[in-house]
Write a protein that holds these residues in place. Structure first.
Motif, short mmCIF file in Angstrom:
data_model
loop_
_atom_site.label_atom_id
_atom_site.label_comp_id
_atom_site.label_asym_id
_atom_site.label_seq_id
_atom_site.Cartn_x
_atom_site.Cartn_y
_atom_site.Cartn_z
N GLU A 78 -8.63 -3.17 2.61
CA GLU A 78 -9.76 -2.75 1.78
C GLU A 78 -9.32 -1.72 0.75
O GLU A 78 -9.74 -1.75 -0.41
CB GLU A 78 -10.88 -2.19 2.65
N LEU B 200 -9.16 -12.96 8.27
CA LEU B 200 -9.23 -12.47 6.90
C LEU B 200 -9.23 -13.62 5.89
O LEU B 200 -9.88 -13.54 4.84
CB LEU B 200 -8.06 -11.53 6.63
N ASN C 144 0.81 -1.22 0.00
CA ASN C 144 0.00 0.00 0.00
C ASN C 144 0.85 1.27 0.00
O ASN C 144 0.43 2.30 -0.54
CB ASN C 144 -0.97 0.00 1.19
N LEU D 279 -7.42 -3.56 -2.02
CA LEU D 279 -8.31 -4.29 -2.91
C LEU D 279 -8.98 -3.34 -3.92
O LEU D 279 -9.13 -3.68 -5.10
CB LEU D 279 -9.38 -5.04 -2.10
N ARG D 280 -9.38 -2.16 -3.45
CA ARG D 280 -10.00 -1.18 -4.36
C ARG D 280 -9.01 -0.74 -5.43
O ARG D 280 -9.36 -0.67 -6.62
CB ARG D 280 -10.49 0.04 -3.57
N LYS E 87 -10.92 -12.75 2.10
CA LYS E 87 -10.25 -11.52 1.67
C LYS E 87 -8.82 -11.78 1.21
O LYS E 87 -8.29 -11.07 0.36
CB LYS E 87 -10.21 -10.51 2.83
N ARG F 73 -7.20 -4.32 8.46
CA ARG F 73 -8.43 -4.48 7.69
C ARG F 73 -8.70 -3.25 6.81
O ARG F 73 -9.03 -3.38 5.63
CB ARG F 73 -9.62 -4.70 8.63
N ALA F 74 -8.56 -2.07 7.40
CA ALA F 74 -8.83 -0.86 6.64
C ALA F 74 -7.86 -0.71 5.48
O ALA F 74 -8.26 -0.35 4.35
CB ALA F 74 -8.75 0.36 7.56
N ASP G 57 -11.31 -8.68 -5.47
CA ASP G 57 -12.03 -8.89 -4.21
C ASP G 57 -11.20 -9.65 -3.18
O ASP G 57 -11.63 -9.82 -2.04
CB ASP G 57 -13.36 -9.60 -4.45
N HIS G 58 -10.01 -10.11 -3.59
CA HIS G 58 -9.10 -10.77 -2.65
C HIS G 58 -7.69 -10.78 -3.24
O HIS G 58 -7.52 -10.61 -4.45
CB HIS G 58 -9.55 -12.22 -2.38
#
Length: 327
Positions: A104, A139, A54, A107-108, A144, A100-101, A113-114
């Motif tokens: 997400e 997860l 990320n 993934l976007r 995920k 988790r945040a 979706d995983h």
């Protein structure tokens, strides 16, 4: 390309993956078209594991991978990471809410979706490995992520997390000039059925095709802050690297191919992920998985670049704050 298994319960992937750190500009200016061409070259060579995070360009790397998948119609095995919280000071957060945040968001940006593999990018001392493993297991149950990994950790952390839920992969720096994982981590991964994924297996470009010139690095290039690339340390390192380049030329192979072949020969569970944003550099890796090193080759490489040969640390003191040290 030859295939290796990404952990005991993981998919088969190319023996060499693609590290996508430089898509975000940490090693100098780049653009999405160059990154897209690099991924095209990798895919054409049979590379099926793409590794990102990320924080690589603060989402840029993941976004350009997502664009590549949409426009090309390919679906590589995807690995991404999270844990860093930008400061100042920069810190690490392994809490369930943070991971988790961040997942997400990844993934976007990737448009999926995983992901097949989700790493904790660094270990948070405030979060026990057992708790982290429980977060990752949840997860996995939710679909995920296919499996989870740990990065820049010690063998002890691996064992503690693995007891709660099997770790799929460990990613630490490992190359001919960074050998610390030989102090138990590579062996622990083999024992537990965990893939060991060396990042920077080409010494952050020092083991590229052409002799590396620090003087031409762009301002802001991450390597300028690394002691090994500075002053007298770098001059001494160059002398050693020149001998390895001579050996590669004598063998009729590229310097990167020989360096990657050495990494691959350290165990069937090793899956190195050299990184680049340049398609021609990817082409230099071709054939490394098929290059068989003789006993004479190994002995000569060890003579030229023995354990501990590199001058200067692999990180500055500030960069090393989040890395687990062990001996």
């Amino acid at each position: 390309m030859q295939q290796r298994q990404l952990g005991a319960d993981g998919p088969m992937v190319s023996a060499i993956g693609l590290g996508c750190l430089s898509f975000g500009g940490i090693f100098g200016a780049t653009d999405s078209n160059a990154s897209l061409r690099a991924m095209d070259q990798a895919w054409d060579q049979g590379i099926t594991l793409f590794d990102t995070a990320n924080v690589y360009g603060m989402g840029i790397s993941e976004s350009v991978i997502g664009e590549w998948m949409r426009t090309r119609g390919h679906r590589p095995v995807l690995a991404t990471k999270a844990a860093f919280v930008n400061g100042p000071p920069r810190r690490v957060d392994n809490s369930a809410a943070h991971l988790r945040a961040e997942l997400e968001g990844s993934l976007r940006r990737l448009g999926v979706d995983h992901v097949d593999l989700f790493y904790a990018h660094r270990r948070d001392p405030a979060c026990p490995p057992e708790e982290l493993a429980e977060t990752m297991a949840a997860l996995i149950r939710e679909g995920k992520i296919g499996g989870y990994g740990l990065s820049e950790i010690s063998p002890g952390t691996l064992r503690r997390a693995h007891t709660v839920h099997p770790v799929r992969a460990v990613q630490n720096e490992y190359s001919l000039w960074t050998r610390q994982p030989e102090l138990g981590l590579i062996a622990a991964c083999a024992e537990l059925g965990v893939a060991f994924v060396p990042f920077s297996p080409l010494a952050r470009g020092a083991l590229g095709r052409d002799a590396f010139d620090v003087a031409v690095l762009e301002p802001g290039d991450f390597r300028l802050s690394i002691p090994r690339f500075q002053g007298r340390d770098w001059a001494l390192n160059q002398q050693r690297l020149d001998g390895f380049r001579t050996l590669a030329a004598a063998r009729g192979v590229s310097v990167p191919a020989l360096a990657l072949a050495w990494v691959l020969a350290q165990g069937d569970h090793l899956i190195p992920i050299p990184g680049t944003r340049i398609a021609a550099h990817v082409a230099d890796w071709d054939g490394a998985d098929r290059l068989n090193l003789t006993g004479e080759d190994r002995a000569e490489i060890e003579r030229l670049l023995p354990r501990g040969w590199a001058h200067g640390d692999r990180y500055s003191d500030d960069q090393a704050r989040t890395v687990e040290r062990y001996s």
